[in-house]
Design an enzyme around this catalytic site. Structure first.
Site, PDB file in Angstrom:
ATOM      1  N   LYS A 126     -14.533  -1.203  -0.159  1.00 54.57           N
ATOM      2  CA  LYS A 126     -12.862  -0.957  -0.127  1.00 54.57           C
ATOM      3  C   LYS A 126     -12.744  -0.016   1.164  1.00 54.57           C
ATOM      4  O   LYS A 126     -13.216   1.343   1.221  1.00 54.57           O
ATOM      5  CB  LYS A 126     -12.419  -0.121  -1.159  1.00 54.57           C
ATOM      6  CG  LYS A 126     -11.062   0.414  -1.307  1.00 54.57           C
ATOM      7  CD  LYS A 126     -10.687   1.061  -2.519  1.00 54.57           C
ATOM      8  CE  LYS A 126      -9.140   1.009  -2.923  1.00 54.57           C
ATOM      9  NZ  LYS A 126      -8.136   1.449  -1.679  1.00 54.57           N
ATOM     10  N   ARG A 184      -3.232  -2.466   5.017  1.00 56.96           N
ATOM     11  CA  ARG A 184      -3.045  -3.974   4.566  1.00 56.96           C
ATOM     12  C   ARG A 184      -2.476  -4.826   5.501  1.00 56.96           C
ATOM     13  O   ARG A 184      -1.344  -4.380   5.987  1.00 56.96           O
ATOM     14  CB  ARG A 184      -2.725  -4.081   3.119  1.00 56.96           C
ATOM     15  CG  ARG A 184      -2.556  -5.419   2.721  1.00 56.96           C
ATOM     16  CD  ARG A 184      -3.911  -5.459   1.482  1.00 56.96           C
ATOM     17  NE  ARG A 184      -3.805  -6.612   1.129  1.00 56.96           N
ATOM     18  CZ  ARG A 184      -3.756  -6.738  -0.331  1.00 56.96           C
ATOM     19  NH1 ARG A 184      -3.787  -5.632  -1.164  1.00 56.96           N
ATOM     20  NH2 ARG A 184      -4.064  -7.736  -1.186  1.00 56.96           N
ATOM     21  N   PHE A 189     -10.604 -10.116   3.382  1.00 58.07           N
ATOM     22  CA  PHE A 189     -11.120 -10.336   2.101  1.00 58.07           C
ATOM     23  C   PHE A 189     -10.445 -11.561   1.382  1.00 58.07           C
ATOM     24  O   PHE A 189     -10.840 -11.652   0.342  1.00 58.07           O
ATOM     25  CB  PHE A 189     -11.131  -9.067   1.265  1.00 58.07           C
ATOM     26  CG  PHE A 189      -9.848  -8.316   1.244  1.00 58.07           C
ATOM     27  CD1 PHE A 189      -8.878  -8.641   0.815  1.00 58.07           C
ATOM     28  CD2 PHE A 189      -9.610  -7.165   2.012  1.00 58.07           C
ATOM     29  CE1 PHE A 189      -7.586  -7.972   0.852  1.00 58.07           C
ATOM     30  CE2 PHE A 189      -8.677  -6.494   2.174  1.00 58.07           C
ATOM     31  CZ  PHE A 189      -7.655  -6.696   1.570  1.00 58.07           C
TER      32      PHE A 189
HETATM   33  P1  AMP Z   1      -4.773   1.374  -3.471  1.00 57.29           P
HETATM   34  O1  AMP Z   1      -3.782   1.596  -2.065  1.00 57.29           O
HETATM   35  O2  AMP Z   1      -5.384   2.705  -3.722  1.00 57.29           O
HETATM   36  O3  AMP Z   1      -4.008   1.090  -4.613  1.00 57.29           O
HETATM   37  O4  AMP Z   1      -5.920   0.016  -3.357  1.00 57.29           O
HETATM   38  C1  AMP Z   1      -5.503  -0.896  -3.044  1.00 57.29           C
HETATM   39  C2  AMP Z   1      -5.747  -1.303  -1.575  1.00 57.29           C
HETATM   40  O5  AMP Z   1      -7.002  -1.254  -0.978  1.00 57.29           O
HETATM   41  C3  AMP Z   1      -5.258  -2.599  -1.155  1.00 57.29           C
HETATM   42  O6  AMP Z   1      -3.590  -2.865  -1.097  1.00 57.29           O
HETATM   43  C4  AMP Z   1      -5.906  -2.801   0.156  1.00 57.29           C
HETATM   44  O7  AMP Z   1      -5.087  -2.464   1.263  1.00 57.29           O
HETATM   45  C5  AMP Z   1      -7.077  -1.789   0.241  1.00 57.29           C
HETATM   46  N1  AMP Z   1      -8.387  -2.630   0.232  1.00 57.29           N
HETATM   47  C6  AMP Z   1      -9.498  -2.059   1.184  1.00 57.29           C
HETATM   48  N2  AMP Z   1     -10.407  -2.909   0.956  1.00 57.29           N
HETATM   49  C7  AMP Z   1     -10.095  -3.957   0.025  1.00 57.29           C
HETATM   50  C8  AMP Z   1     -10.758  -5.043  -0.542  1.00 57.29           C
HETATM   51  N3  AMP Z   1     -12.081  -5.549  -0.146  1.00 57.29           N
HETATM   52  N4  AMP Z   1      -9.995  -6.055  -1.347  1.00 57.29           N
HETATM   53  C9  AMP Z   1      -8.833  -5.807  -1.621  1.00 57.29           C
HETATM   54  N5  AMP Z   1      -8.133  -4.507  -1.368  1.00 57.29           N
HETATM   55  C10 AMP Z   1      -8.876  -3.804  -0.231  1.00 57.29           C
END
Ligand code: AMP
Length: 584
Positions: free
Chosen positions: A257, A262, A347
């Protein structure tokens, strides 16, 4: 339709605050509109003049609008300035100062019965298109001409529209509900409209297609190159072993992650467009990603999903999000590009050479992704571990933390693990380092108000009133007051940060009990990541209220960071908070 009729509906809309009443008013007006007007009505209701991803800039600064009012009212500019200082809202200034008169602008629009929606659209387009030297005067005159032939209420809304201060507290969800109720008889079919909207990001287009071709037309809306679609989102769990229970797949792909931004990349030959999570065009921010997509994506047409991460190429380490934000600038992009290199970690692939891959499973999409990416230091397919064993995921998670990453995103490998635009389901589950310690969840909350500071904080706010989003009601419900965790600098900057969002009255979508009414209200826009100790029942908060009117609040909230990449509607939902509360 005349703009006058729409303004009358807006006038009614302004007076109500229940979502049911808003839907009724909007549905009535949608039924009366024709297909060439309905798109504009949707945009205007949301305070926009076109689909928001199109980034239309009218360039109507306060000064220009004051000049227009002065021309239309035949009054000295200083009087208009004084009125602005007195009243505050330029829309009200136009409402009170301009009177019907035989102004020289009266013949500008060739209209007998008053401004039509089409006239307003034409006027706004002319305003948008005039640029360069002398454009301020042209813009002034076009608005003045519209104001001259408009009625008082129309003037108020025209001015609010061009100054981007139109606010009925109506969100996209309410507009979609109203469209469903106008054309499909009830709100029940809204999810179908929402699914199409998530693909095309244009609420006006949804309204037009619905009006012209009904639900059949809506189901035919497809993803299109260079038009952003809403990204798929990840769910959260509060206990690590729940990942396995919820994911509906024996084999799990745990991906790194990344803590960056994004980015959805659209490649069409040598043309590349990049969109942020909020669907804004960020192509000019990342010339390096544009070049690398052109060079290392080995297919002519593709839509890719990934994360731009700040990266130290000498030490081969990632930096956190804050470092990447230093790249967010209008000028000297190239200079900062060298200083803070960015690695684009991919990804997903959603579209490949004329074919949508949305209805393919995650393993199939991943295979496609691996086929088309020429991995290197600057663009690369996300690292992952494929396993059916939670201990192995835990091991991989620890490795990710050692490598300065945020955690893992676990992905279902089931045959139905489709790419679901805009949806937050258990096909993707995030597990972050904050979750690993007991009772420690971060929430992304929307700030809707503030309380004055005292003592050391007398020049800033003492605390902020934070809310979660309730998508069913299209409402923001309170969860906590946030006053700790800010650096001195952050604290000092708070009034400035919220300056343009200040409102005299409670925003229509905010649900706040009298007992905690803030001194200042803000338009729900800014999202903040908050760490808390536990969730408890509380009679003073409105989030997920039960039948005894007790809501849920977050105890001991601490500021972690701002989340500029998130829209208010992307905040943690009230249902998620209820689930987390139950699982504690
Ligand atoms: P959050 O912003 O904490 O809700 O986490 C979701 C976000 O993690 C997504 O919108 C992506 O921007 C980010 N992200 C980072 N790595 C990944 C991954 N391998 N797959 C999907 N999302 C990812």
């Amino acid at each position: 339709m005349l703009f006058k009729e729409l303004s009358e509906a807006f006038e009614e809309l302004e007076k109500v605050s229940s979502q049911t009443e808003m839907i009724k008013i909007l549905a009535d007006i949608f039924k009366q509109a024709n297909a060439d007007e309905i798109d504009k009505i949707c945009y205007y209701t949301l305070g926009e003049t076109a689909a928001s991803y199109k980034k239309v800039t009218l360039g109507m600064a306060e000064k220009i609008v004051q000049q227009s009012i002065s021309l239309a009212a035949d009054m000295d500019i200083n009087i208009i300035k004084d009125e602005t200082n007195k009243i505050g809202d330029l829309g009200e200034v136009a409402f009170t100062t301009i009177k019907d008169n035989d102004n020289r602008f009266k013949t500008f629009f060739n209209t007998k019965n008053g401004l039509t929606i089409q006239d307003v659209d034409n006027g706004l387009k002319k305003i948008t298109m005039s640029s360069g030297s002398g454009s301020a005067e042209v813009k002034q005159k076009i608005l003045a001409a519209m104001l001259t032939i408009a009625s008082p209420f129309e003037r108020k809304y025209l001015v609010r529209l061009v100054t981007r201060t139109m606010e009925f507290g109506v969100g996209e969800a309410t507009v979609l509900n109203a469209l469903a109720s106008a054309f499909l008889g009830s709100k029940k079919e809204k999810p179908k409209l929402e699914a199409a909207y998530n693909l095309c990001s244009d609420i006006g287009l949804i309204a037009q297609v619905l009006d012209k071709k009904g639900l059949k037309g809506i189901t035919k809306i497809k993803i299109t190159l260079h038009i952003p679609m809403k990204p798929m989102l990840a769910q959260r769990v509060s206990k690590f072993n729940e990942i396995k229970q919820k994911i509906n797949s024996t084999i799990i792909a745990a991906e790194e992650k990344y803590d960056g931004e994004r980015i959805e990349a659209h490649k069409d030959g040598q043309t590349v467009t990049l969109f942020s999570r909020r669907l804004t065009d960020v192509t000019t921010q990342y010339p390096d990603i544009v070049e690398n997509v052109k060079k290392y994506v080995k297919t002519d047409k593709a839509i890719l999903d990934g994360e731009a991460v700040a990266y130290n190429d000498k030490k081969d380490v990632f930096y956190p999000f804050q470092k990447l934000m230093q790249r967010r600038r209008k000028y000297n992009v190239k200079e900062y590009m060298k200083e803070i290199p960015v690695k684009y970690m991919l990804f997903d692939v959603i579209y490949r050479d004329g074919q949508s891959l949305m209805k393919k499973s995650y393993p199939e999409r991943r295979k496609n992704l691996e086929e088309i990416i020429d991995n290197n230091n600057l663009i690369k397919v996300a690292n992952r571990r494929l396993t059916d064993n939670l201990d192995e995921i835990d091991e991989f998670f620890q490795e990710c933390l050692d490598n300065n990453l945020e955690g893992v995103v676990c992905k279902s490998c089931s045959p139905t693990s489709y790419y679901q635009a805009g949806a937050r389901k258990y096909y993707w589950i995030k597990w972050k380092k904050d979750y690993a310690s007991e009772l420690r969840d971060t929430l992304d909350l929307v700030v809707i108000g503030a309380y004055p500071g005292r003592g050391r904080r007398r020049n800033t706010y003492g605390s902020l009133l934070c809310t979660a989003y309730n998508p069913e009601k299209d409402a923001f419900q309170t969860v906590c007051k946030l006053g700790t965790g800010f650096s001195d600098q952050e604290l000092e900057n708070l009034p400035q940060k919220f300056k343009t969002l200040k409102k005299i009255n409670k925003p229509a979508r905010a649900e706040v009990l009298k007992i905690i009414e803030p001194t200042y209200y803000f338009t729900p826009k800014i999202v903040v990541e908050v760490l808390g100790a536990e969730l408890t029942k509380s009679p003073i908060h409105t989030c997920a209220q039960d039948e005894t009117k007790k809501g849920i609040s977050l105890r001991f909230p601490r500021f972690i960071r701002w989340r500029p990449e998130k829209n208010a509607e992307d905040a943690t939902t009230t249902t998620e908070i209820l689930d987390m509360f139950k699982e504690q």
